[in-house]
Design a protein around this motif. Structure first.
Motif, PDB file in Angstrom:
ATOM      1  N   LYS A 181      -3.895   0.432   4.230  1.00  0.00           N
ATOM      2  CA  LYS A 181      -3.852  -0.957   3.956  1.00  0.00           C
ATOM      3  C   LYS A 181      -2.831  -1.846   4.067  1.00  0.00           C
ATOM      4  N   ARG A 182      -1.901  -1.446   5.340  1.00  0.00           N
ATOM      5  CA  ARG A 182      -1.652  -2.303   6.175  1.00  0.00           C
ATOM      6  C   ARG A 182      -2.172  -2.938   7.368  1.00  0.00           C
ATOM      7  N   THR A 222       2.830  -2.708   0.620  1.00  0.00           N
ATOM      8  CA  THR A 222       2.711  -4.152   1.833  1.00  0.00           C
ATOM      9  C   THR A 222       2.462  -5.387   1.848  1.00  0.00           C
ATOM     10  N   PHE A 223       1.501  -5.384   0.555  1.00  0.00           N
ATOM     11  CA  PHE A 223       1.000  -6.954   0.645  1.00  0.00           C
ATOM     12  C   PHE A 223       2.028  -7.454  -0.130  1.00  0.00           C
ATOM     13  N   ARG A 243       0.811 -11.325   0.426  1.00  0.00           N
ATOM     14  CA  ARG A 243      -0.172 -11.333   1.099  1.00  0.00           C
ATOM     15  C   ARG A 243      -0.798 -11.133  -0.511  1.00  0.00           C
ATOM     16  N   LEU A 280      -3.509  -2.125  -4.315  1.00  0.00           N
ATOM     17  CA  LEU A 280      -2.836  -2.871  -2.541  1.00  0.00           C
ATOM     18  C   LEU A 280      -1.155  -1.885  -2.235  1.00  0.00           C
ATOM     19  N   CYS A 294      -4.489  -6.133   5.306  1.00  0.00           N
ATOM     20  CA  CYS A 294      -3.600  -7.084   5.305  1.00  0.00           C
ATOM     21  C   CYS A 294      -3.516  -7.549   5.996  1.00  0.00           C
TER      22      CYS A 294
END
Length: 269
Positions: A150-151, A177-178, A183, A174, A154
């Motif tokens: 996921k990171r 992190t997003f 983001r 997501l 992103c």
């Protein structure tokens, strides 16, 4: 007596609602915005020069300017309604679709829908409006389960867009992190025939949601933009944000502007 009291209460409530509908002049001085944005730019330029002297420095891209609006009380409403991203049209787009790489998340069912979307983008020829990757929800669900995946996703694209029909399922897919990096994908209407036109329209705006308690954050520019353009965006963004806040100026305690790694400078009161 009870009837009179009830009638008075209804009239008072109606007047408050009418007052909210009336356009209200901004209480933020444009000169103060100009001063704050210019000060942040001087700081960013100084930091950039210092980092460029360090051979180990890795360019992290453009910094973002954001307006922080502190509310007196948390907006009342459903979590779903408050989390919905609200568009504010700004005079200067923060995304250059000629150079930016966008990831478009689309609705699909075990791959069906994803293939059609990829073909649609390919058929757009040179006018792809920055779309560099089409990602189906099923692939997002199956291939990006680990936090590290996921990171990396992103950090791989300048901007994320998503079919507005899948927006509700994205927070879980997501991950934090997003949303921590602000983001989260911008919703687009992919039922429209002209995707390029729709993407240009949605990327010519900034967005806010009322899901962060008593703090509202609105991005108004990047360090790649001129100070004048960021100032104009900030003026318009504040006016647009106030329209979405219940009780408008009556519920606003303070307004600041900052960049990613800077202190917040006061704009109001």
């Amino acid at each position: 007596m009870a009837t009179t009291t009830t009638t008075t209460t209804k009239k008072t409530k109606k007047k408050e609602e009418e007052d909210e509908e009336q356009p209200q002049p901004s209480r933020v001085d444009k000169a103060q915005i100009q001063k704050a944005i210019a000060a942040l730019r001087l700081h960013l330029d100084k930091v950039k020069q210092e980092k460029e002297k360090d051979p180990l420095f890795e360019d992290e891209g453009d910094d973002a300017y954001s307006v922080l609006i502190s509310l007196r009380t948390q907006p009342v409403g459903s979590a779903k309604s408050n989390a919905k991203m609200k568009a504010i049209r700004i005079p200067h787009s923060m995304v250059n679709l000629e150079t930016a790489e966008l990831c478009l998340i689309v609705k699909d069912n075990d791959g069906k829908g994803h293939k059609e979307a990829k073909l649609k983008v390919e058929s757009m020829g040179e006018d792809k409006a920055g779309i560099a990757k089409v990602l189906g929800v099923s692939k997002l669900r199956n291939n990006y389960k680990p936090h590290e995946a996921k990171r990396k996703l992103c950090d791989s694209y300048d901007l994320f867009l998503a079919d507005e029909r899948v927006i509700p399922v994205l927070p879980k897919l997501l991950g934090k992190t997003f949303f921590k990096k602000k983001r989260q994908p911008i919703p687009v209407d992919l039922t429209k025939k002209d995707w390029a036109k729709e993407i240009r329209s949605k990327t010519s705006a900034t967005y806010l949601s009322l899901s962060s308690g008593t703090c509202v954050r609105v991005k108004t520019g990047t360090s790649a933009m001129s100070v004048e353009d960021v100032v104009e965006n900030t003026v318009v963004a504040i006016e647009g944000a106030v329209k979405h806040i219940p009780r408008r100026w009556g519920n606003i305690q303070s307004i600041f502007v900052k960049c990613n790694e800077t202190v917040a400078l006061p704009l109001y009161p």
